[in-house]
Design an enzyme around this catalytic site. Structure first.
Site, PDB file in Angstrom:
ATOM      1  N   ARG A   6      16.714  12.554 -48.420  1.00 31.09           N
ATOM      2  CA  ARG A   6      17.087  12.715 -49.835  1.00 31.09           C
ATOM      3  C   ARG A   6      16.202  13.809 -50.427  1.00 31.09           C
ATOM      4  O   ARG A   6      15.260  14.271 -49.794  1.00 31.09           O
ATOM      5  CB  ARG A   6      17.030  11.402 -50.619  1.00 31.09           C
ATOM      6  CG  ARG A   6      15.983  10.392 -50.260  1.00 31.09           C
ATOM      7  CD  ARG A   6      14.577  10.746 -50.609  1.00 31.09           C
ATOM      8  NE  ARG A   6      14.421  11.278 -51.946  1.00 31.09           N
ATOM      9  CZ  ARG A   6      13.405  11.996 -52.337  1.00 31.09           C
ATOM     10  NH1 ARG A   6      12.438  12.317 -51.485  1.00 31.09           N
ATOM     11  NH2 ARG A   6      13.314  12.464 -53.563  1.00 31.09           N
ATOM     12  N   GLY A   7      16.520  14.197 -51.684  1.00 30.14           N
ATOM     13  CA  GLY A   7      15.847  15.342 -52.295  1.00 30.14           C
ATOM     14  C   GLY A   7      16.733  16.563 -52.060  1.00 30.14           C
ATOM     15  O   GLY A   7      17.182  16.795 -50.927  1.00 30.14           O
ATOM     16  N   ALA A   8      16.984  17.317 -53.128  1.00 27.88           N
ATOM     17  CA  ALA A   8      17.989  18.386 -53.068  1.00 27.88           C
ATOM     18  C   ALA A   8      17.769  19.383 -51.914  1.00 27.88           C
ATOM     19  O   ALA A   8      18.673  19.609 -51.102  1.00 27.88           O
ATOM     20  CB  ALA A   8      18.061  19.095 -54.416  1.00 27.88           C
ATOM     21  N   ARG A  65      27.099  13.638 -51.090  1.00 32.36           N
ATOM     22  CA  ARG A  65      26.461  13.398 -52.397  1.00 32.36           C
ATOM     23  C   ARG A  65      26.858  14.568 -53.307  1.00 32.36           C
ATOM     24  O   ARG A  65      26.722  15.732 -52.914  1.00 32.36           O
ATOM     25  CB  ARG A  65      24.927  13.312 -52.281  1.00 32.36           C
ATOM     26  CG  ARG A  65      24.454  12.049 -51.572  1.00 32.36           C
ATOM     27  CD  ARG A  65      22.943  11.874 -51.705  1.00 32.36           C
ATOM     28  NE  ARG A  65      22.567  11.321 -52.997  1.00 32.36           N
ATOM     29  CZ  ARG A  65      21.299  11.180 -53.399  1.00 32.36           C
ATOM     30  NH1 ARG A  65      20.312  11.591 -52.634  1.00 32.36           N
ATOM     31  NH2 ARG A  65      21.020  10.643 -54.576  1.00 32.36           N
ATOM     32  N   GLN A  67      11.383   6.128 -55.517  1.00 30.98           N
ATOM     33  CA  GLN A  67      10.907   7.326 -54.810  1.00 30.98           C
ATOM     34  C   GLN A  67       9.476   7.679 -55.226  1.00 30.98           C
ATOM     35  O   GLN A  67       8.732   8.262 -54.448  1.00 30.98           O
ATOM     36  CB  GLN A  67      11.824   8.519 -55.101  1.00 30.98           C
ATOM     37  CG  GLN A  67      13.195   8.446 -54.464  1.00 30.98           C
ATOM     38  CD  GLN A  67      14.216   7.863 -55.412  1.00 30.98           C
ATOM     39  OE1 GLN A  67      13.885   7.018 -56.251  1.00 30.98           O
ATOM     40  NE2 GLN A  67      15.462   8.280 -55.295  1.00 30.98           N
ATOM     41  N   ASP A  76      18.141  18.790 -59.312  1.00 27.33           N
ATOM     42  CA  ASP A  76      19.220  18.725 -58.317  1.00 27.33           C
ATOM     43  C   ASP A  76      20.282  19.781 -58.563  1.00 27.33           C
ATOM     44  O   ASP A  76      20.996  20.191 -57.649  1.00 27.33           O
ATOM     45  CB  ASP A  76      19.832  17.326 -58.297  1.00 27.33           C
ATOM     46  CG  ASP A  76      18.868  16.365 -57.624  1.00 27.33           C
ATOM     47  OD1 ASP A  76      17.917  15.910 -58.306  1.00 27.33           O
ATOM     48  OD2 ASP A  76      19.024  16.114 -56.419  1.00 27.33           O
ATOM     49  N   ASN A 111      18.636  16.032 -62.988  1.00 28.59           N
ATOM     50  CA  ASN A 111      17.567  15.527 -62.105  1.00 28.59           C
ATOM     51  C   ASN A 111      17.607  13.999 -62.125  1.00 28.59           C
ATOM     52  O   ASN A 111      18.433  13.389 -62.833  1.00 28.59           O
ATOM     53  CB  ASN A 111      16.200  16.056 -62.555  1.00 28.59           C
ATOM     54  CG  ASN A 111      15.110  15.764 -61.535  1.00 28.59           C
ATOM     55  OD1 ASN A 111      15.288  16.032 -60.345  1.00 28.59           O
ATOM     56  ND2 ASN A 111      14.005  15.186 -61.956  1.00 28.59           N
ATOM     57  N   LYS A 112      16.737  13.387 -61.351  1.00 25.99           N
ATOM     58  CA  LYS A 112      16.705  11.930 -61.195  1.00 25.99           C
ATOM     59  C   LYS A 112      16.817  11.205 -62.532  1.00 25.99           C
ATOM     60  O   LYS A 112      16.196  11.617 -63.520  1.00 25.99           O
ATOM     61  CB  LYS A 112      15.399  11.555 -60.478  1.00 25.99           C
ATOM     62  CG  LYS A 112      15.176  10.084 -60.210  1.00 25.99           C
ATOM     63  CD  LYS A 112      16.333   9.386 -59.538  1.00 25.99           C
ATOM     64  CE  LYS A 112      16.772  10.018 -58.240  1.00 25.99           C
ATOM     65  NZ  LYS A 112      18.117   9.530 -57.786  1.00 25.99           N
TER      66      LYS A 112
HETATM   67  O1  MRU Z   1      18.260  10.652 -55.294  1.00 26.64           O
HETATM   68  P1  MRU Z   1      17.225  11.576 -54.743  1.00 26.64           P
HETATM   69  O2  MRU Z   1      15.996  10.876 -54.258  1.00 26.64           O
HETATM   70  O3  MRU Z   1      17.810  12.508 -53.700  1.00 26.64           O
HETATM   71  O4  MRU Z   1      16.813  12.453 -55.979  1.00 26.64           O
HETATM   72  C1  MRU Z   1      15.819  13.434 -55.852  1.00 26.64           C
HETATM   73  C2  MRU Z   1      15.492  14.098 -57.124  1.00 26.64           C
HETATM   74  O5  MRU Z   1      16.057  13.827 -58.159  1.00 26.64           O
HETATM   75  C3  MRU Z   1      14.494  15.196 -57.055  1.00 26.64           C
HETATM   76  O6  MRU Z   1      13.792  15.292 -58.242  1.00 26.64           O
HETATM   77  C4  MRU Z   1      15.222  16.520 -56.802  1.00 26.64           C
HETATM   78  O7  MRU Z   1      16.102  16.416 -55.706  1.00 26.64           O
HETATM   79  C5  MRU Z   1      14.293  17.622 -56.565  1.00 26.64           C
HETATM   80  S1  MRU Z   1      13.417  17.394 -55.047  1.00 26.64           S
HETATM   81  C6  MRU Z   1      12.539  18.756 -54.630  1.00 26.64           C
END
Ligand code: MRU
Length: 347
Positions: free
Chosen positions: A44-46, A87, A192, A233, A243-244
């Site tokens: 996970r994470g963009a 996603r 996270q 994201d 973002n999250k």
């Molecule tokens: O749902 P996730 O854990 O994939 O979400 C991640 C985030 O929202 C991060 O802040 C974003 O992807 C940037 S990570 C460098």
């Protein structure tokens, strides 16, 4: 090891669902497995899901039995559709898939097409690490010595191929000898922050305190936060940031309290095809992520309750102090400053 890597014809990932209790590496052999790993948040994470999707395309090219150029392209288009659907919010996923496809169509010979698919995926992964290091160095300039930084979700090495974005800025500031302290948001429902950011900061020896999401406003209002740093994201052309979930609330409270709010993201996270954040698709995740909570070993939520579980929110650009990228920091008005920064690159 890197969060995402190609090893011996397979995609290797750190299984992030198990951390911090267990460090387990999984190896994936087909594109469906990569899409599932993205959907189920093994990775996970963009930027990390972008890199995984790039390698997923390389796997699809290898797996395809096609002998002709057209047959292979058809199989790769199918693989691209499977990966894109995994996603919807992080644009890095579609960006990486398109980048591999664009490179492959330049070739005529199927054998060469298979080779360049892997070369391009590997380039995406390698560039991510270099990009984050540059972004970190640039961003560290906005971190005052002695600062307390509020951070949301996980944006570290685990959210990228290595080093991290917002956490990369924190890491760079720490490496420069700045005395910093991080307030780590737990980040419900998948934790996270509590699971992954706390684990990474502990290993890096960067001082931090874990707080529940609901405490962030209190810390800002009582003068205990100097700076908010988050990842992204997807960023629209006008600077609106997806973002999250929970990021929007932090941005509003930061502005109310005169605290700088910076978004840290590579230019591959900026989607210039979208004029505003209202056009960004927001992923709705399974209700079980919310109801699975236990307290003293017992279910904390009554059975059968209705649940809404949006995984991201959009922060309007007026709350964003600056957007830190590997090519510099964009400041308002973002609709004028972001596009040249993004288009300044080669790809
Ligand atoms: O749902 P996730 O854990 O994939 O979400 C991640 C985030 O929202 C991060 O802040 C974003 O992807 C940037 S990570 C460098």
């Amino acid at each position: 090891m890197r969060t995402v890597e190609w090893h011996d014809g397979k995609v290797r990932l750190i299984d992030q669902r198990l951390l911090p209790a267990e460090f387990r590496v999984v190896e994936l052999m087909d594109v469906e497995a990569v899409a599932r790993a993205i959907r189920e948040m093994v990775v996970r994470g963009a930027p990390a899901i972008g890199a995984a999707a790039g390698f997923g395309m390389a796997l699809a090219a290898r797996e395809s039995p096609a002998h002709s150029r057209d047959g292979l392209l058809r199989d790769l288009e199918d693989a691209a559709a499977i990966l894109r659907a995994a996603r919807p919010t992080a644009v890095n996923l579609a960006w990486a898939v398109e980048r591999v496809l664009r490179r492959v169509v330049e070739e005529q010979d199927p054998r060469r097409m298979r080779e360049v698919a892997l070369e391009e995926a590997q380039a995406i992964a390698d560039e991510d690490v270099a990009t984050n290091r540059r972004l970190g160095e640039i961003g560290a300039a906005v971190v005052p010595d002695g600062a307390t930084i509020l951070h949301h979700c996980n944006t570290g090495a685990l959210a990228t191929v290595d080093y991290g974005t917002a956490l990369g800025v924190i890491r760079a500031a720490h490496e420069q000898g700045k005395r910093i302290h991080v307030l780590v948001d737990e980040t419900r429902p998948r934790l996270q922050g509590a699971r992954l950011t706390a684990w990474e900061l502990q290993q890096l020896g960067i001082p931090f305190t874990l707080i529940v999401d609901n405490a962030a406003g209190h810390f800002m209002h009582t003068g205990q936060v100097d700076l908010v740093l988050v990842g992204a994201d997807r960023i629209a052309a006008n600077g609106d940031v997806a973002n999250k979930i929970g990021t929007y609330k932090l941005a509003v409270v930061a502005k109310e309290n005169g605290i700088p709010f910076y978004v840290c993201a590579p230019t591959s996270t900026v989607d210039l095809s979208l004029r505003a954040g209202t056009e960004i698709p927001i992923e709705e995740r399974p209700p079980e992520e919310v109801t699975a909570l236990t307290l003293m070993g017992r279910p904390a939520v009554p059975e059968g309750v209705a649940v809404a579980n949006p995984a991201f929110d959009v922060t309007p650009h007026r709350y964003v102090t600056g957007i830190i990228t590997e090519r510099g920091i964009a400041y308002p008005p973002f609709h004028l400053t972001l596009p040249p920064l993004v288009k300044g690159g080669t790809r």
